[in-house]
Motif scaffolding. Structure first.
Motif: not given
Length: 369
Positions: A362-368
């Motif tokens: 989820p954090l990597l997705r938040a980083f785009d």
């Protein structure tokens, strides 16, 4: 993406930090740099190919309180200057201990990077008034006044802790609060090749210990009464010296100690020599009551059953939600008089699906990314 990872406390003490850094290093589209400090426990220095790790001078414990305060502030200032030179697209800082560097970067140096924040521990408002927390309290004030409003992501390790942090900061948008658990690498998750035990049950305690915060005395004295039923191994580099002195004096025949601890990367092989992993926190603070520590998931990854104190409500929540998980809740103030019980062989078949690679997604997705 140029990512700055700010972790003022030594990386070597925090496996979740080194796991995350290794994941960032493995990604072709991430150019990561880390700012931290050197460890003082003679642990091998953590390094990672593909990531620049900067260890800025930190506090010298032998100096006066005033000088230590100055040295810590200087770490934050030097880190903020380095962040401006690095020109990150995003900053991820860990714990309120690291917040002042981010505050200087944004408030005094005009920084523009996207901001992400993670807390490994939960600090209730009154915890910041404890001795030795003055600079951390300044970090908390910086978070509440400027960093939390600016951040895109504010994470905690589980739902309970995230809820507490959100309740402490009701003016911050609820959608900013996220969960980023502390799990071991996916490569650890494998069935044990050890056969079911016929002799004494083999107990293992890893991690920090003190008479005040853990049930280490109660556990050891219990196990020592049953030398034919159990053995106990204690390993940790952050154990109160009074505990080691007591163990050396008593010299229990079925208790083995490793005061220097074990390297994190050797744990997968070490853990397979045991049957039960122990968690011993007394639950003296909300942080410990609502803690499902990374050791729980590391034990599981190696196929161990986990015994834990009844005070640790977060693990009880997990046990109720995951009924097949190898967990046993104990009252360490009134342990079974028959001594340690044998571990069912069927629990060797439990396979943990908890991994740091899945947890960070989820954090990597938040980083785009």
């Amino acid at each position: 993406m140029r990512l700055a990872y700010v972790h003022i406390l030594p990386l070597e003490y925090y496996p979740p930090a080194t796991n995350a850094i290794r994941i960032f290093a493995s990604m072709d589209d991430v150019d990561a740099a880390v700012w931290t400090s050197a460890n003082r426990k003679s642990l091998p220095e953590f390094n990672c190919d593909g990531v620049r790790i900067h260890r800025l001078p930190f506090v010298n414990p032998g100096t006066s309180a005033f000088l230590r305060f100055y040295q810590c502030l200087k770490w934050h200032w030097d880190c903020a200057i380095a962040l401006r030179k690095f020109k990150p697209d995003a900053i991820l800082y860990i714990e309120p201990h690291s917040a002042i560097a981010a505050w200087i970067y944004y408030r005094l140096l005009g920084g523009k990077a996207r901001l992400f924040i993670h807390h490994h521990e939960y600090y209730a408002p009154h915890d910041y008034d404890r001795p030795g927390m003055k600079l951390v309290k300044l970090g908390q004030k910086a978070e509440q006044s400027e960093l939390f409003p600016r951040a895109e992501w504010i994470s905690q390790t589980n739902e309970s802790r995230s809820g507490f942090l959100a309740k402490d900061n009701p003016e911050i948008a609820a959608e900013k609060f996220q969960i980023w658990p502390n799990y071991p690498p996916l490569s650890w998750n494998r069935k044990s090749t050890q056969p079911a035990i016929n002799g004494p049950v083999r107990l293992l305690y890893l991690g920090s210990a003190s008479f005040h915060d853990t049930y280490i005395r109660e556990l050891v004295e219990w196990v020592a009464r049953f030398p034919d039923k159990a053995t106990l191994t204690i390993s940790g580099f952050n154990v109160d010296p009074a505990v080691w002195e007591w163990l050396e004096k008593e010299n229990f025949p079925n208790v083995q100690t490793f005061p220097q601890g074990w390297q994190y990367d050797e744990l997968p092989e070490r853990l397979h020599n045991y049957d039960v992993g122990l968690i011993l926190y007394r639950g003296n603070t909300l942080n410990f009551v609502y803690n499902a520590p990374n050791k729980l998931f590391e034990y599981w990854a190696a196929g161990l059953e986990v015994w834990y104190p009844q005070e640790m409500k977060q693990i009880t929540h997990l046990q109720e939600a995951t009924t097949q998980a190898p967990l046993r809740r104990l009252d360490f103030n009134e342990l079974p008089t028959e001594g340690p019980f044998p571990r069912p062989a069927a629990l060797r078949e439990f396979r943990s699906d908890y991994s740091c690679e899945n947890a960070i997604a989820p954090l990597l997705r938040a980083f785009d990314l």
